[in-house]
Design a protein around this motif. Structure first.
Motif, PDB file in Angstrom:
ATOM      1  N   GLU A  53       0.821  -1.214   0.000  1.00  0.00           N
ATOM      2  CA  GLU A  53       0.000   0.000   0.000  1.00  0.00           C
ATOM      3  C   GLU A  53       0.857   1.268   0.000  1.00  0.00           C
ATOM      4  OE1 GLU A  53      -3.055  -0.301  -0.556  1.00  0.00           O
ATOM      5  OE2 GLU A  53      -3.376  -2.428  -0.057  1.00  0.00           O
ATOM      6  N   ASP A  54       2.141   1.151   0.333  1.00  0.00           N
ATOM      7  CA  ASP A  54       3.069   2.277   0.270  1.00  0.00           C
ATOM      8  C   ASP A  54       3.461   2.476  -1.200  1.00  0.00           C
ATOM      9  OD1 ASP A  54       5.442   3.838   0.144  1.00  0.00           O
ATOM     10  OD2 ASP A  54       5.972   3.291   2.190  1.00  0.00           O
ATOM     11  N   PHE A  65       0.297 -10.186  -2.111  1.00  0.00           N
ATOM     12  CA  PHE A  65       1.345  -9.454  -2.815  1.00  0.00           C
ATOM     13  C   PHE A  65       0.884  -8.090  -3.332  1.00  0.00           C
ATOM     14  CE2 PHE A  65       3.758 -13.425  -3.065  1.00  0.00           C
ATOM     15  CZ  PHE A  65       5.057 -12.967  -3.008  1.00  0.00           C
ATOM     16  N   TYR A  66      -0.420  -7.932  -3.594  1.00  0.00           N
ATOM     17  CA  TYR A  66      -0.884  -6.741  -4.308  1.00  0.00           C
ATOM     18  C   TYR A  66      -1.641  -5.769  -3.415  1.00  0.00           C
ATOM     19  CZ  TYR A  66       0.646  -8.226  -8.887  1.00  0.00           C
ATOM     20  OH  TYR A  66       1.431  -8.562  -9.958  1.00  0.00           O
ATOM     21  N   PRO A  67      -1.539  -4.445  -3.724  1.00  0.00           N
ATOM     22  CA  PRO A  67      -2.315  -3.437  -2.981  1.00  0.00           C
ATOM     23  C   PRO A  67      -3.786  -3.505  -3.367  1.00  0.00           C
ATOM     24  CG  PRO A  67      -1.171  -2.404  -4.819  1.00  0.00           C
ATOM     25  CD  PRO A  67      -0.692  -3.845  -4.774  1.00  0.00           C
ATOM     26  N   ARG A 125      -5.836  -1.395  -4.496  1.00  0.00           N
ATOM     27  CA  ARG A 125      -6.224  -0.745  -5.750  1.00  0.00           C
ATOM     28  C   ARG A 125      -5.914  -1.594  -6.980  1.00  0.00           C
ATOM     29  NH1 ARG A 125      -1.557   1.362  -3.851  1.00  0.00           N
ATOM     30  NH2 ARG A 125       0.251   1.464  -5.261  1.00  0.00           N
ATOM     31  N   ARG A 126      -5.090  -2.647  -6.811  1.00  0.00           N
ATOM     32  CA  ARG A 126      -4.721  -3.497  -7.936  1.00  0.00           C
ATOM     33  C   ARG A 126      -5.204  -4.939  -7.781  1.00  0.00           C
ATOM     34  NH1 ARG A 126      -3.372  -1.802 -12.555  1.00  0.00           N
ATOM     35  NH2 ARG A 126      -1.626  -3.223 -12.903  1.00  0.00           N
ATOM     36  N   LYS A 127      -5.938  -5.220  -6.716  1.00  0.00           N
ATOM     37  CA  LYS A 127      -6.322  -6.612  -6.454  1.00  0.00           C
ATOM     38  C   LYS A 127      -7.266  -7.162  -7.519  1.00  0.00           C
ATOM     39  CE  LYS A 127      -5.722  -6.657  -1.404  1.00  0.00           C
ATOM     40  NZ  LYS A 127      -4.608  -7.608  -1.356  1.00  0.00           N
ATOM     41  N   GLY A 128      -8.228  -6.361  -7.976  1.00  0.00           N
ATOM     42  CA  GLY A 128      -9.164  -6.852  -8.973  1.00  0.00           C
ATOM     43  C   GLY A 128      -8.449  -7.328 -10.222  1.00  0.00           C
ATOM     44  N   TRP A 129      -7.503  -6.509 -10.700  1.00  0.00           N
ATOM     45  CA  TRP A 129      -6.737  -6.875 -11.889  1.00  0.00           C
ATOM     46  C   TRP A 129      -5.850  -8.085 -11.614  1.00  0.00           C
ATOM     47  CZ3 TRP A 129      -1.413  -7.065 -12.494  1.00  0.00           C
ATOM     48  CH2 TRP A 129      -0.961  -7.262 -13.797  1.00  0.00           C
TER      49      TRP A 129
END
Length: 467
Positions: free
Chosen positions: A20-21, A154-156, A158-162
């Motif tokens: 998230e950073d 692994f993913y923030p 804002r990018r989890k859906g993708w």
């Protein structure tokens, strides 16, 4: 990052991970996450192929095997069931052993059902033996849960859906790929050579395990949290999302297993003719899944999921009408559209899961990294259970087809039941996640959040949540 001999634990371990950073993500996180995503997809892809192996092998089983249509539907249905149950322990194995380490183990386990099928796949083998070997392929279904749990960390947000859509879609493609390989085997070696297919896939299992060992990482921040597991089991949203995932992924995997058998028994297609058509729907449904996740990132998973169920119901109506009219072209068109929509829905529902728990964190007054940590904690625990229940839907579809063909000789009764279920999924999505609450003088939540006051937090419903 500590890896190898620099770490107190053996293997590639990453001790500091803050996706998230934005600075961390830009300078280091995105590259590492992308590498792990790639090799996670490869392993999960082979896992899906092995899980759906018997949906292909039954096309090789002619009259000399002595198994009727109902027996074949039951055979593939049991493989679906074991794969569903395997997803729960596979989810928690990631934190216990590490994402990279467990991917190596999970990929290696695929050799067991592959070798067993190679040994028994011939006329004269008992139905019980075929059933036991088919049950072993369930380990391939578990790969999905461990892979999704791992990539989710692994993913923030804002990018989890993708990311989750791409991970799942790449894995799902294992279904049409093995169907295409089977088509090539039947067309060249003949319908009596199933061992050729197995000889192709067994080396690929080894490649997937070796790649995971060489190129993936373990995250130290992932820990099995029994408290989170218990909390997710008690949370109504876990079960609501499980129900919706039955409608999306349960449909995808159930139709993937059953499509070839339906074509053979309802439209009298030969094994070669059936194999030449069965891969189209699963292929498109797999490839479209990342788009479902991306649309959910942009417009909200609940909204995409709602209208997706409406589309699935409409496609099912077309399939029923085509079945009554015995029109194969219209039937295929409706089924392919239905497959595509299952893929979109798979992406949008999985986007909803971390969003729901993040929204709950905001309702509890958490912000920033604390809210993100709470969301990861509960969504990671819920993913395995939701994936397992959703996969059970595949069993339901195969059992419904089995009963429908036993009773009427067609799949019309089964498709009618599926139509009713999609209507229920539409209603639940609207009522829980999109319905405007009655005016009570309370403050209404803004899109992307849960209502701000404590009364709304207690309600625990992310009203208008763009999850």
């Amino acid at each position: 990052m500590r890896t190898g001999s620099d770490s107190p634990r053996r293997g590639r371990w990453i001790d500091h991970w803050e996706p998230e950073d934005e600075t961390f993500w830009r300078e280091k996180g995105a590259r590492i996450a992308g590498r792990n995503l790639l090799f996670s997809v490869i392993s999960e892809h082979i896992g899906f192929s092995i899980w759906t192996l018997w949906s292909v092998l039954v096309l090789f089983m002619g009259p000399e095997y002595g198994i009727d249509a109902a027996g074949k539907f039951f055979l593939v249905g049991m493989a679906t069931l074991v794969g569903a149950f395997a997803r729960v322990p596979y989810t928690f194995a990631v934190a216990r052993f590490g994402g990279r380490n467990w991917t190596v183990i999970a990929a290696s386990l695929l050799l067991v059902p592959g070798i067993a099928a190679y040994v028994v796949m011939e006329p004269g083998t008992s139905y019980t033996t075929f059933m036991l070997v088919a049950l072993l392929t369930g380990v391939g279904g578990g790969n999905f849960a461990s892979s999704m749990t791992n990539i989710n960390a692994f993913y923030p947000l804002r990018r989890k859906g993708w990311a989750l859509g791409l991970n799942a879609g790449g894995g799902n493609v294992g279904v049409p790929v093995i169907q295409l390989v089977a088509l090539a085997v039947i067309a060249t070696a003949g319908a009596g050579q199933p061992r050729v297919l197995l000889a192709i896939y067994l080396p690929l299992v080894v490649v997937a395990a070796v790649c995971a060992w060489l190129f993936m990482d373990n995250l130290s921040v992932m820990q099995n949290d029994t408290g989170a597991a218990r909390e997710s089991v008690r949370d109504r949203h876990t079960w609501i999302m499980s129900f919706l995932y039955v409608g999306t992924f349960g449909s995808f995997i159930g139709y993937s297993f059953a499509f070839g058998l339906v074509l053979q028994n309802q439209f009298d297609r030969t094994p070669l003719q059936a194999a030449s058509l069965t891969f189209i729907g699963p292929l498109l449904g797999s490839l479209i899944r990342p788009l479902g996740g991306s649309l959910a990132d942009r417009y909200g998973g609940a909204r995409i999921t709602l209208w997706n169920f409406a589309g699935m119901a409409a496609a099912t109506v077309v399939i029923i009408l085509a079945s009554v009219q015995e029109s194969l072209p219209v039937f295929l068109g409706g089924f392919i559209v239905l497959f595509v929509l299952t893929g979109v829905g798979n992406g949008s529902t999985y986007k909803m899961i971390p969003g729901i728990y993040h929204a709950k964190a905001l309702a509890l007054g958490l912000t920033g990294e604390d809210a993100a940590r709470y969301g990861r904690r509960l969504s990671g625990a819920a993913i395995g259970l939701i994936g397992a229940v959703g996969a059970v839907g595949g069993l339901g579809i195969n059992l419904a087809f089995r009963q429908s063909f036993l009773s009427t000789g067609t799949g019309i009764s089964a498709f009618t039941a599926f139509l009713v279920f999609y209507g229920l999924c539409f209603a639940v999505t609207w009522a829980v996640y999109l319905r405007r609450p009655a005016a009570t003088g309370r403050r209404t939540a803004a899109p992307g959040t849960v209502s701000g006051d404590r009364a709304d937090a207690a309600d625990e419903r992310p009203t208008y949540a763009r999850v």
